[in-house]
Design a protein around this motif. Structure first.
Motif, PDB file in Angstrom:
ATOM      1  N   ARG A 278       0.830  -1.207   0.000  1.00  0.00           N
ATOM      2  CA  ARG A 278       0.000   0.000   0.000  1.00  0.00           C
ATOM      3  C   ARG A 278       0.866   1.259   0.000  1.00  0.00           C
ATOM      4  NH1 ARG A 278      -2.100   3.538   3.775  1.00  0.00           N
ATOM      5  NH2 ARG A 278      -4.157   4.398   3.293  1.00  0.00           N
ATOM      6  N   GLU A 279       1.933   1.257   0.785  1.00  0.00           N
ATOM      7  CA  GLU A 279       2.798   2.434   0.866  1.00  0.00           C
ATOM      8  C   GLU A 279       3.480   2.717  -0.470  1.00  0.00           C
ATOM      9  OE1 GLU A 279       2.988   4.578   3.203  1.00  0.00           O
ATOM     10  OE2 GLU A 279       1.758   3.517   4.669  1.00  0.00           O
ATOM     11  N   LEU A 280       3.937   1.680  -1.141  1.00  0.00           N
ATOM     12  CA  LEU A 280       4.596   1.878  -2.432  1.00  0.00           C
ATOM     13  C   LEU A 280       3.617   2.368  -3.491  1.00  0.00           C
ATOM     14  CD1 LEU A 280       7.081  -1.139  -2.640  1.00  0.00           C
ATOM     15  CD2 LEU A 280       7.500   1.193  -1.849  1.00  0.00           C
ATOM     16  N   VAL A 281       2.401   1.857  -3.454  1.00  0.00           N
ATOM     17  CA  VAL A 281       1.370   2.323  -4.390  1.00  0.00           C
ATOM     18  C   VAL A 281       1.132   3.822  -4.203  1.00  0.00           C
ATOM     19  CG1 VAL A 281      -1.131   2.253  -4.768  1.00  0.00           C
ATOM     20  CG2 VAL A 281       0.197   0.152  -4.823  1.00  0.00           C
ATOM     21  N   GLN A 282       1.020   4.261  -2.944  1.00  0.00           N
ATOM     22  CA  GLN A 282       0.808   5.683  -2.679  1.00  0.00           C
ATOM     23  C   GLN A 282       2.009   6.513  -3.145  1.00  0.00           C
ATOM     24  OE1 GLN A 282      -1.949   7.214  -1.422  1.00  0.00           O
ATOM     25  NE2 GLN A 282      -2.988   5.232  -1.443  1.00  0.00           N
ATOM     26  N   ALA A 283       3.208   6.010  -2.917  1.00  0.00           N
ATOM     27  CA  ALA A 283       4.416   6.759  -3.271  1.00  0.00           C
ATOM     28  C   ALA A 283       4.580   6.912  -4.776  1.00  0.00           C
ATOM     29  CB  ALA A 283       5.644   6.061  -2.683  1.00  0.00           C
ATOM     30  N   CYS A 284       4.125   5.906  -5.524  1.00  0.00           N
ATOM     31  CA  CYS A 284       4.370   5.880  -6.967  1.00  0.00           C
ATOM     32  C   CYS A 284       3.198   6.376  -7.815  1.00  0.00           C
ATOM     33  CB  CYS A 284       4.704   4.453  -7.417  1.00  0.00           C
ATOM     34  SG  CYS A 284       6.151   3.733  -6.631  1.00  0.00           S
ATOM     35  N   PHE A 285       1.976   6.114  -7.395  1.00  0.00           N
ATOM     36  CA  PHE A 285       0.833   6.289  -8.289  1.00  0.00           C
ATOM     37  C   PHE A 285      -0.180   7.334  -7.841  1.00  0.00           C
ATOM     38  CE2 PHE A 285       1.949   1.627  -8.868  1.00  0.00           C
ATOM     39  CZ  PHE A 285       2.773   1.867  -9.957  1.00  0.00           C
ATOM     40  N   SER A 286       0.062   8.014  -6.727  1.00  0.00           N
ATOM     41  CA  SER A 286      -0.804   9.135  -6.364  1.00  0.00           C
ATOM     42  C   SER A 286      -0.786  10.165  -7.496  1.00  0.00           C
ATOM     43  CB  SER A 286      -0.327   9.784  -5.064  1.00  0.00           C
ATOM     44  OG  SER A 286      -0.475   8.898  -3.972  1.00  0.00           O
ATOM     45  N   ASN A 287      -1.932  10.786  -7.721  1.00  0.00           N
ATOM     46  CA  ASN A 287      -2.033  11.798  -8.779  1.00  0.00           C
ATOM     47  C   ASN A 287      -1.653  11.226 -10.142  1.00  0.00           C
ATOM     48  OD1 ASN A 287      -2.849  14.663  -8.810  1.00  0.00           O
ATOM     49  ND2 ASN A 287      -0.903  14.952  -9.874  1.00  0.00           N
ATOM     50  N   SER A 288      -1.889   9.924 -10.319  1.00  0.00           N
ATOM     51  CA  SER A 288      -1.534   9.218 -11.560  1.00  0.00           C
ATOM     52  C   SER A 288      -0.043   9.322 -11.873  1.00  0.00           C
ATOM     53  CB  SER A 288      -2.364   9.744 -12.747  1.00  0.00           C
ATOM     54  OG  SER A 288      -3.742   9.652 -12.474  1.00  0.00           O
ATOM     55  N   ASP A 326     -16.344   9.978  -7.679  1.00  0.00           N
ATOM     56  CA  ASP A 326     -16.455   8.903  -6.689  1.00  0.00           C
ATOM     57  C   ASP A 326     -15.196   8.855  -5.831  1.00  0.00           C
ATOM     58  OD1 ASP A 326     -16.690   6.569  -5.260  1.00  0.00           O
ATOM     59  OD2 ASP A 326     -17.374   5.365  -6.947  1.00  0.00           O
ATOM     60  N   TRP A 327     -15.343   8.891  -4.514  1.00  0.00           N
ATOM     61  CA  TRP A 327     -14.212   8.881  -3.598  1.00  0.00           C
ATOM     62  C   TRP A 327     -13.471   7.546  -3.593  1.00  0.00           C
ATOM     63  CZ3 TRP A 327     -11.916  12.715  -0.862  1.00  0.00           C
ATOM     64  CH2 TRP A 327     -12.590  13.945  -0.744  1.00  0.00           C
ATOM     65  N   ASP A 328     -14.069   6.488  -4.062  1.00  0.00           N
ATOM     66  CA  ASP A 328     -13.445   5.167  -3.987  1.00  0.00           C
ATOM     67  C   ASP A 328     -12.445   4.891  -5.106  1.00  0.00           C
ATOM     68  OD1 ASP A 328     -14.865   4.501  -1.687  1.00  0.00           O
ATOM     69  OD2 ASP A 328     -16.577   3.751  -2.835  1.00  0.00           O
ATOM     70  N   VAL A 329     -12.433   5.706  -6.153  1.00  0.00           N
ATOM     71  CA  VAL A 329     -11.496   5.523  -7.259  1.00  0.00           C
ATOM     72  C   VAL A 329     -10.083   5.875  -6.784  1.00  0.00           C
ATOM     73  CG1 VAL A 329     -10.793   6.329  -9.543  1.00  0.00           C
ATOM     74  CG2 VAL A 329     -13.218   5.941  -9.042  1.00  0.00           C
ATOM     75  N   GLU A 330      -9.125   4.985  -7.007  1.00  0.00           N
ATOM     76  CA  GLU A 330      -7.761   5.183  -6.499  1.00  0.00           C
ATOM     77  C   GLU A 330      -6.839   5.890  -7.481  1.00  0.00           C
ATOM     78  OE1 GLU A 330      -6.366   1.759  -3.724  1.00  0.00           O
ATOM     79  OE2 GLU A 330      -7.615   0.818  -5.278  1.00  0.00           O
ATOM     80  N   MET A 331      -7.153   5.828  -8.764  1.00  0.00           N
ATOM     81  CA  MET A 331      -6.321   6.537  -9.737  1.00  0.00           C
ATOM     82  C   MET A 331      -7.172   7.030 -10.885  1.00  0.00           C
ATOM     83  SD  MET A 331      -2.710   5.461 -11.564  1.00  0.00           S
ATOM     84  CE  MET A 331      -3.285   5.154 -13.231  1.00  0.00           C
ATOM     85  N   GLY A 332      -6.927   8.264 -11.301  1.00  0.00           N
ATOM     86  CA  GLY A 332      -7.675   8.856 -12.393  1.00  0.00           C
ATOM     87  C   GLY A 332      -6.894   8.863 -13.689  1.00  0.00           C
ATOM     88  N   SER A 333      -7.186   9.869 -14.491  1.00  0.00           N
ATOM     89  CA  SER A 333      -6.649   9.977 -15.851  1.00  0.00           C
ATOM     90  C   SER A 333      -5.308  10.713 -15.868  1.00  0.00           C
ATOM     91  CB  SER A 333      -7.660  10.747 -16.710  1.00  0.00           C
ATOM     92  OG  SER A 333      -7.165  11.003 -18.001  1.00  0.00           O
ATOM     93  N   LEU A 334      -4.574  10.551 -16.967  1.00  0.00           N
ATOM     94  CA  LEU A 334      -3.505  11.478 -17.297  1.00  0.00           C
ATOM     95  C   LEU A 334      -4.150  12.762 -17.823  1.00  0.00           C
ATOM     96  CD1 LEU A 334      -0.974   9.053 -19.030  1.00  0.00           C
ATOM     97  CD2 LEU A 334      -0.993   9.821 -16.657  1.00  0.00           C
ATOM     98  N   ILE A 335      -3.367  13.805 -18.001  1.00  0.00           N
ATOM     99  CA  ILE A 335      -3.918  15.121 -18.283  1.00  0.00           C
ATOM    100  C   ILE A 335      -4.380  15.294 -19.729  1.00  0.00           C
ATOM    101  CG2 ILE A 335      -1.618  16.081 -18.714  1.00  0.00           C
ATOM    102  CD1 ILE A 335      -4.550  18.004 -17.126  1.00  0.00           C
ATOM    103  N   HIS A 336      -3.633  14.749 -20.678  1.00  0.00           N
ATOM    104  CA  HIS A 336      -4.008  14.949 -22.085  1.00  0.00           C
ATOM    105  C   HIS A 336      -3.257  13.948 -22.975  1.00  0.00           C
ATOM    106  CE1 HIS A 336      -0.227  17.047 -21.868  1.00  0.00           C
ATOM    107  NE2 HIS A 336      -0.738  18.184 -21.443  1.00  0.00           N
ATOM    108  N   LYS A 337      -3.518  14.063 -24.250  1.00  0.00           N
ATOM    109  CA  LYS A 337      -2.983  13.109 -25.219  1.00  0.00           C
ATOM    110  C   LYS A 337      -1.456  13.110 -25.237  1.00  0.00           C
ATOM    111  CE  LYS A 337      -3.086  11.983 -30.164  1.00  0.00           C
ATOM    112  NZ  LYS A 337      -3.571  12.406 -31.515  1.00  0.00           N
TER     113      LYS A 337
END
Length: 521
Positions: A278-288, A326-337
């Motif tokens: 869980r800690e590594l996921v937060q460190a690497c993939f927060s804010n996509s 939705d608050w349950d989604v852990e990762m969203g989109s990248l910003i653009h193409k």
């Protein structure tokens, strides 16, 4: 105006209110602002010009002269009220951030609380930071010396798209509290979040012209701001930072910049692995993965490598990816193409070179136009761009090391030095942290603890930046230091009636006595 947003275009009256906060001419070309979730337009802003920047600085300079005379107590009241308005309108702010960036709701909420914390901290500290400070004079009693901090004037601010609220206003807060005006250029992909923040500042009591916003390209608007401002705060790429640094150096004007990073994380064999996935996921993939301090490379001691890798990959595969509020989604989109293509290219280059993709590694057009799976790679060959260049996306490689010395050597083998992290037993973690060449080092944390510790300056070493945000330095950099020395009773060069040779002897004796009695600085 302050109603929750739909997952669609901005309501017409809200759109107009925000455009009215821009300094741009309304006869300029329009630039559509896209919502990355679904690829639709949520509104437009006007393409700014050098003339617009000229006008913004004219207004800002006029407002700053009056603001500099405003008591610090009255300035504080504005930002205490702003703190409360940010929290009161947090759901609306999160909506804006998500619409413009496509990030998940929890990552957007991080920005809101960061801005509130920053406003509170500097409002609480500004009187102490700007207070006149007495220092020992050249000679005891006869020389009185005071240090004063005065505002620079008009601060230029150029910010990127990845944290449009945090970077759009958190650096402006100390600049404004210090008595400056601000002319800001938000990224063209994310202008509305900055504008809603300005709306709340004005509602809190900030003079309307004190923070000017000009939307437009970096080359035109950003370049013009760099030519006009009395100090520049920039957050973005190292390449652009070098260009702006040359401009500011030529003008002999101060400059602060947080730039790129290729941030390492080390896992020691004595680390607590109970929640490492869980800690590594937060460190690497927060804010996509689209943040300067995100972890992009992980070095794990051989004794725990397989366990760490297994837990990390399983946690990554379990992540939920999606659109909306939705608050349950852990990762969203990248910003653009463009960003999607950049991330995809890094992964494909590594795969073609022989790297193994353990999870992720593909775009997800079935979710939205710019989604990319969180990706973990191993066995990335030497010379692959992924090893040394900043991806700025949800991509990380993991490598086994034989010792902590090897891990530290690999972590430091980069031109960057923004953020680093170590997971280890406390004593081991502190030892490793002391060896890492980075402006911020987290022990048993990826990046959040160093960022959220706003009382301590934070920034980059090496090619990751100059200057610091947060802490006393984060406000004092927006001021000039004035040394006021008052000479009393006798001139420093001695009274007119005393011969120079005699005065020289007296002064030498006084200096020796001052050293002995420890009464001189």
């Amino acid at each position: 105006m302050l109603n929750r947003l739909p997952l669609g275009p901005l309501p017409a009256q809200m759109h107009k209110t925000l455009l009215d906060l821009c300094a741009n001419s309304d006869d300029a070309p329009k630039v559509e602002v896209e919502a990355p979730f679904l690829g639709f337009s949520i509104g437009y802003v006007f393409e700014g010009s050098e003339v617009d920047v000229d006008e913004a600085f004219r207004r800002a300079r006029a407002a700053q002269k009056e603001w500099a005379l405003t008591s610090i107590s009255d300035r504080k009241k504005v930002f205490r009220t702003f703190h409360d308005l940010v929290l009161k309108n947090r759901e609306l702010l999160i909506d804006f951030i998500q619409l413009e960036t496509g990030k998940n709701r929890a990552s957007a909420a991080d920005e809101v609380f960061d801005v509130a914390i920053t406003a509170r901290y500097y409002a609480n500290q500004v009187e102490k930071l700007l207070a006149d400070k007495k220092h020992p004079g050249a000679l005891p009693v006869v020389t009185k010396n005071v240090q004063q901090q005065i505002p620079k004037g008009v601060v230029g601010q150029i910010t990127p798209w990845n944290y449009p609220l945090t970077l759009g206003v958190s650096d402006a807060i100390p600049a404004l509290l210090a008595g400056n005006a601000v002319v800001a250029k938000p990224d063209l992909a994310t202008p509305f979040t900055c504008l809603i923040a300005v709306h709340l500042l004005v509602e809190a009591g900030l003079p309307r012209d004190l923070m000017q916003v000009v939307t437009g390209s970096g080359e035109v608007v950003g370049g013009a701001i760099a030519q006009h401002c009395d100090y520049l705060m920039f957050t973005g790429s190292t390449a652009t930072g070098r260009i702006l640094g040359r401009t500011m150096g030529e003008r002999l004007v101060g400059f602060s910049a947080e730039l790129g990073g290729k941030n390492p994380l080390i896992v020691a064999k004595d680390a607590d692995l109970s929640s490492i996935g869980r800690e590594l996921v937060q460190a690497c993939f927060s804010n996509s993965g689209q943040l300067c301090v995100s972890i992009e490379r992980i070095y794990v001691e051989a004794e725990v490598y397989e366990e760490v890798l297994d837990k990390f990959v399983r946690a990554t595969k379990d992540m939920s990816i999606g659109t909306g509020f939705d608050w349950d989604v852990e990762m969203g989109s990248l910003i653009h193409k463009t960003q999607l293509e950049r991330v995809s290219e890094f992964v494909e280059q590594a795969r073609d070179a022989g790297a193994t993709v353990l999870c992720g590694g593909r775009a997800r057009a079935d979710i939205g136009p710019y989604f990319y799976e969180p990706t973990v790679l191993v066995d990335v060959p030497a010379g692959t761009p992924l090893l040394t260049q900043e991806v700025f996306g949800p991509v990380v490689f993991v490598e086994k090391v034989s010792s902590l010395l090897e891990a530290v050597e690999k972590a430091n083998a980069t031109e960057y030095g923004l953020n680093a992290s170590v997971f280890a037993a406390p004593e081991t973690g502190r030892w490793v942290a002391n060896q890492l060449e980075a402006g911020g080092v987290g022990i048993n944390d990826g990046y959040a603890a160093t960022w959220a510790s706003v009382s301590t300056p934070l920034g980059g070493m090496k090619q990751s930046g100059v200057g610091r945000r947060h802490g006393a330095e984060g406000l004092l950099k927006y001021t000039e230091t004035r040394n006021v020395a008052e000479q009393r009773v006798i001139p420093l060069r001695g009274p007119a009636w005393l011969r120079r040779k005699a005065y020289s002897d007296v002064l030498a004796w006084a200096l020796k006595m001052g050293k002995t009695l420890k009464v001189l600085p």
